[in-house]
Scaffold this active site. Sequence first.
Site, PDB file in Angstrom:
ATOM      1  N   LYS A  22      38.405  41.267  44.335  1.00 37.33           N
ATOM      2  CA  LYS A  22      38.807  41.558  42.746  1.00 37.33           C
ATOM      3  C   LYS A  22      39.653  40.463  42.139  1.00 37.33           C
ATOM      4  O   LYS A  22      39.433  40.228  41.017  1.00 37.33           O
ATOM      5  CB  LYS A  22      39.258  42.970  42.585  1.00 37.33           C
ATOM      6  N   ASN A  23      40.905  40.603  42.915  1.00 40.66           N
ATOM      7  CA  ASN A  23      41.959  39.780  42.198  1.00 40.66           C
ATOM      8  C   ASN A  23      41.606  38.182  42.196  1.00 40.66           C
ATOM      9  O   ASN A  23      42.609  37.413  41.678  1.00 40.66           O
ATOM     10  CB  ASN A  23      43.128  40.197  43.010  1.00 40.66           C
ATOM     11  N   CYS A 115      51.529  50.321  33.052  1.00 42.46           N
ATOM     12  CA  CYS A 115      50.907  51.249  34.002  1.00 42.46           C
ATOM     13  C   CYS A 115      51.663  52.092  34.878  1.00 42.46           C
ATOM     14  O   CYS A 115      53.025  51.762  35.185  1.00 42.46           O
ATOM     15  CB  CYS A 115      49.740  50.138  34.615  1.00 42.46           C
ATOM     16  N   ARG A 120      54.788  46.302  33.089  1.00 44.01           N
ATOM     17  CA  ARG A 120      54.213  45.070  33.503  1.00 44.01           C
ATOM     18  C   ARG A 120      54.365  44.079  32.409  1.00 44.01           C
ATOM     19  O   ARG A 120      53.792  43.409  31.789  1.00 44.01           O
ATOM     20  CB  ARG A 120      52.573  45.202  33.580  1.00 44.01           C
ATOM     21  N   ASP A 306      50.121  45.581  47.430  1.00 46.63           N
ATOM     22  CA  ASP A 306      48.880  46.154  47.275  1.00 46.63           C
ATOM     23  C   ASP A 306      48.625  46.875  48.434  1.00 46.63           C
ATOM     24  O   ASP A 306      47.520  47.708  48.498  1.00 46.63           O
ATOM     25  CB  ASP A 306      47.726  45.376  47.131  1.00 46.63           C
ATOM     26  N   ARG A 398      37.643  51.225  40.307  1.00 43.11           N
ATOM     27  CA  ARG A 398      38.217  50.223  39.683  1.00 43.11           C
ATOM     28  C   ARG A 398      38.439  48.816  40.676  1.00 43.11           C
ATOM     29  O   ARG A 398      38.095  48.023  40.224  1.00 43.11           O
ATOM     30  CB  ARG A 398      39.546  50.626  39.076  1.00 43.11           C
TER      31      ARG A 398
END
Length: 419
Positions: A22-23, A115, A120, A306, A398
Amino acid sequence: MDKILVHGGHPLRGTVRISGSKNSSLPILAAALLTRERCVIRGVPDLSDIHYMLTILSHLGCEVERASGVVIIKAERIRTEAPYELVRKMRASVCVLGPLLGREHEACVSLPGGCVIGDRPIDLHLRGFEALGAAVRVQGGNIKLFAPSLRGSSVSMRGSHGTTVLGTGNVMMAAVLADGITEIHDAAEEPEVVDLANFLISMGAKIRGAGTRHIVVEGVGELHGTDYTVIPDRIEAGTMLVAGAIAGGELTVNHVRPDHLEAVIAPLQSAGFHVESGAKSVTIRPNGSVSPLHLETSPYPGFPTDMQAQMCALLVRAPGVSVVTDHVFPQRFMHVAELSRMGAQIKLQHPTAVITGNGSLSGAPVMASDLRASAALLLAGLAAEGVTEINRVYHIDRGYEHIDDKLNDVGAKIERVKA
Ligand code: EPZ
């Protein structure tokens, strides 16, 4: 809103195929804005965050096609404004700033919200753009960039919490078409930054040093289309390895880059698990009791933030006292209150969680909050006595492609209840 019910006590056995990162995908999709030609990007996971990014790119004027993991983007004529109602859904939308500035010398993008894992800021991104010659204004909740011309410069990505992954990517994308040479110091070394650099190089960019703290970009006149496959998702792989560890049994993750997982494998081995790497796979199995750990997150190649929540869930099962500190996102402990509802004994002294492992967890209704905290609750549910009901499961969708199906295929018992 969907919820999932996790029936605990089922060991996992078998092999899970890991999806594309994803990243990596998010900044790479944004980088397709840098050429008028067609870009084919393969291995893109089917996630809501990806959907958000493709919606933003379509709004910016890109032709977007998508079919089972392959995304085709053609940015022939583009607009340079991305509105709040699109950007607010996903903070990573900021990574359209760099390519818009690089190609059109202007951008107007809504400031991303904060968030739950912390505010952020993007001050380091904006400092980098200014160094390249852009005027930066914040007006009406939007970031407005304008640069009569972009010229190579020397930029540092160092902030109070170390470096910035998307900031490094954004400055790289703004620099590839600038006049002259840009030196990026204190760059993020994450594999996703290397993947973005390789994607840009496949488009004709001149970039050296990605994966080190010092990246050199030599501006070129234009970039061409490309056909590129993103790297596997090291955080999904790490999450699945922790699932195997917490649920017991022997679990293999394949279609991975073991070299990207060293900082995740090492603590699992220190906690007592047998972990073995193949060419493109990693296998984990229990090896007696689970030992407590002292863990600290740091930018790559350190232990990834993460994976912090997922390891907290595992360490609840390790008799003794574990200490987990998140230097990257000091507030990133939304999972603690929910794990406590499942019987965990955790004391929070930001940026540190002190976990008194007691081996047992009991199922309970819990609330998902952010992507990795939600994954941690799912992992805890695999080992808990009884059923864990996870609400607001859209947080998990997500960042994890069909995580319930993947885990059920190796022995878990997870039901998705359509609300
Ligand atoms: C990327 O976010 C990842 N997201 C995050 O993954 C990951 O947690 C993070 O890198 C750190 O590894 C994507 O790649 C889409 P940062 P990014 O800028 O780039 C501070 C997930 O779960 N900072 O490296 O936005 C910041 O507040 C997500 O998949 C500034 O102070 O993170 C933080 O404390 C969550 N000023 C630290 O730096 C800035 O201008 C690292 O943030 C930028 C960041």
